[in-house]
Design an enzyme around this catalytic site. Structure first.
Site, PDB file in Angstrom:
ATOM      1  N   GLY A   1       0.362  -1.355   0.334  1.00  0.00           N
ATOM      2  CA  GLY A   1       0.048   0.014  -0.083  1.00  0.00           C
ATOM      3  C   GLY A   1       0.749   1.237   0.393  1.00  0.00           C
TER       4      GLY A   1
ATOM      5  N   HIS B   1      11.205   0.820   0.954  1.00  0.00           N
ATOM      6  CA  HIS B   1      11.660  -0.187   0.542  1.00  0.00           C
ATOM      7  C   HIS B   1      12.010  -0.411   2.004  1.00  0.00           C
ATOM      8  CE1 HIS B   1       8.216  -0.165  -1.647  1.00  0.00           C
ATOM      9  NE2 HIS B   1       9.200  -0.156  -2.738  1.00  0.00           N
TER      10      HIS B   1
ATOM     11  N   TRP C   1      -0.539   4.315  -1.950  1.00  0.00           N
ATOM     12  CA  TRP C   1      -1.911   4.763  -0.971  1.00  0.00           C
ATOM     13  C   TRP C   1      -1.676   5.664   0.589  1.00  0.00           C
ATOM     14  CZ3 TRP C   1      -5.339   1.140   1.926  1.00  0.00           C
ATOM     15  CH2 TRP C   1      -6.726   1.919   3.395  1.00  0.00           C
TER      16      TRP C   1
HETATM   17  P1  A3P Z   1      -3.432  -5.456  -5.440  1.00  0.00           P
HETATM   18  O1  A3P Z   1      -2.468  -5.863  -6.136  1.00  0.00           O
HETATM   19  O2  A3P Z   1      -4.392  -6.528  -3.934  1.00  0.00           O
HETATM   20  O3  A3P Z   1      -4.692  -4.797  -6.058  1.00  0.00           O
HETATM   21  P2  A3P Z   1       2.241  -0.639  -3.317  1.00  0.00           P
HETATM   22  O4  A3P Z   1       1.584   0.576  -3.420  1.00  0.00           O
HETATM   23  O5  A3P Z   1       3.254  -0.787  -1.621  1.00  0.00           O
HETATM   24  O6  A3P Z   1       3.134  -1.272  -4.632  1.00  0.00           O
HETATM   25  O7  A3P Z   1       1.046  -2.159  -3.162  1.00  0.00           O
HETATM   26  C1  A3P Z   1       0.098  -1.781  -4.146  1.00  0.00           C
HETATM   27  C2  A3P Z   1      -1.184  -2.508  -4.048  1.00  0.00           C
HETATM   28  O8  A3P Z   1      -1.880  -1.017  -2.548  1.00  0.00           O
HETATM   29  C3  A3P Z   1      -2.117  -2.583  -4.959  1.00  0.00           C
HETATM   30  O9  A3P Z   1      -2.969  -3.945  -4.150  1.00  0.00           O
HETATM   31  C4  A3P Z   1      -3.380  -1.749  -5.082  1.00  0.00           C
HETATM   32  O10 A3P Z   1      -4.544  -2.073  -5.947  1.00  0.00           O
HETATM   33  C5  A3P Z   1      -3.516  -1.103  -3.478  1.00  0.00           C
HETATM   34  N1  A3P Z   1      -3.837   0.105  -3.473  1.00  0.00           N
HETATM   35  C6  A3P Z   1      -3.283   1.170  -3.965  1.00  0.00           C
HETATM   36  N2  A3P Z   1      -3.819   2.591  -4.349  1.00  0.00           N
HETATM   37  C7  A3P Z   1      -4.585   2.107  -3.446  1.00  0.00           C
HETATM   38  C8  A3P Z   1      -5.567   3.165  -2.723  1.00  0.00           C
HETATM   39  N3  A3P Z   1      -5.348   4.045  -2.815  1.00  0.00           N
HETATM   40  N4  A3P Z   1      -6.202   2.122  -1.162  1.00  0.00           N
HETATM   41  C9  A3P Z   1      -5.905   1.339  -1.256  1.00  0.00           C
HETATM   42  N5  A3P Z   1      -4.925   0.330  -2.313  1.00  0.00           N
HETATM   43  C10 A3P Z   1      -4.718   1.075  -2.716  1.00  0.00           C
END
Ligand code: A3P
Length: 322
Positions: free
Chosen positions: A68, A132, A71
């Site tokens: 996330g 990370h 996000w």
């Molecule tokens: P999924 O692949 O399960 O959909 P990161 O940002 O660390 O790369 O993580 C990506 C994950 O966070 C993805 O999960 C993505 O869809 C989800 N994600 C991206 N934006 C988000 C948001 N605003 N709220 C919740 N989840 C989000």
């Protein structure tokens, strides 16, 4: 070659050639200081360790990939900058016009061979940064100076499934099947892995220094975003005023940074960017389904049980669970 803090050069090619290595993900991974990193990340982590100058008022958003990060960047940016950028659903708020990854820079990306770390030095305080890099591999100054860290982790089966989809989406010339990705994940051989050591490093630090390290979980953030947005604002040092709360600003932050909203924006749904260095990716690759428990659509019950057992064993006695 990279210049270390003390001026001497380190030949990183030589260094990685002496490290244990595993092939199978899109790039070989090397076991560097107990974590599996790509050669490029070994280099950039060494550069961060040697040259990054933390500041006491830095806020570092730390995540394991696919937990996330995107996000958290949107949320923290919006919260930290709301006196400059009014939180609105329309207009020119940066979250509406820029990809979250372009609002908060990574310490280690793009790989520092391409973008000198000096760019981070040029940012005004207080800086909002992300990484990370595992806790134990961060420069010691981060802790010594008291830079605050927000760590976001996620249920491991959902992390694995998210990572598997992601790597197969971003590399057109690469495919890893789920069984192989599962095997690697269970062994701990993943980007910045083992996953459990990444979580545990920040978890232990958050227990030792709760005022400096805030430990959050994706699923809990999803279940109660309003509570967590307030928590984040308090931790960052910009709590919401009573007036803001009455005006619904907390809810506006939640809505602005919601998955549905971010995914629909042109800055996030179209175009390609090279944020890693030499690996252009579709901006949409960071927005897939955002479903808690999506692993059920991919993993068998047997796989789930196996990974649950591994995680339980690795986290035993630490007070952390998923
Ligand atoms: P999924 O692949 O399960 O959909 P990161 O940002 O660390 O790369 O993580 C990506 C994950 O966070 C993805 O999960 C993505 O869809 C989800 N994600 C991206 N934006 C988000 C948001 N605003 N709220 C919740 N989840 C989000």
């Amino acid at each position: 070659q990279i210049q270390t803090k003390h001026g001497e050069s380190e030949d990183v090619e030589d260094l990685t050639s002496m490290l244990p290595t595993r092939e199978g993900w899109w790039r070989p991974l090397f076991l560097f200081q107990d974590h599996w990193l790509t050669p490029q990340t070994v280099k950039s982590t060494m550069l961060v360790q040697a040259q990054f100058q933390p500041r006491a008022d830095d806020i570092i958003l730390a995540t394991y990939p696919k937990c996330g990060t995107t996000w958290l960047k949107a949320l923290a940016f919006t919260i930290a900058n709301r006196s400059r950028h009014t939180v609105t659903a329309g207009g020119d708020h940066p979250v509406l016009t820029k990809h979250p990854h372009d609002l908060v820079p990574f310490l280690e990306l793009p790989h520092r061979y391409l973008h000198p770390i000096a760019e981070l030095e040029a940012l005004p305080s207080p800086r909002l940064l992300s990484t990370h890099i595992p806790c134990a591999l961060l420069p010691s100054g981060v802790s010594a100076l008291g830079s605050r860290v927000v760590y976001l982790c996620r249920e491991p089966k959902d992390v694995l499934v998210s990572m598997w989809h992601y790597v197969n989406k971003v590399r057109k010339d690469f495919y890893i099947d789920l069984d192989k990705a599962f095997e690697f994940f269970c062994e701990g051989v993943t980007f910045f892995g083992p996953f459990w050591d990444h979580c545990l490093g920040y978890w232990k630090q958050s227990l030792e220094e709760p005022e400096r390290v805030l430990f959050l979980k994706y699923d809990e953030l999803m279940a109660n975003p309003t509570k967590h947005v307030k928590m984040l604002a308090n931790f960052i040092g910009v709590p919401f005023t009573n007036e803001e709360e009455s005006a619904g600003v907390v809810e506006k932050v939640v809505r602005l940074c919601s998955f549905e909203n971010l995914k629909s924006l042109p800055a996030n749904s179209t175009g390609v960017s090279d944020r890693i260095g030499g690996l252009p990716m579709e901006n949409s690759a960071y927005f897939r389904s955002a479903k808690v428990g999506d692993w059920r659509n991919c993993l068998t019950e047997e796989m789930a049980r196996k990974l649950d057992c591994i995680i339980e064993e690795k986290l035993k006695g630490c007070g952390l669970s998923f």
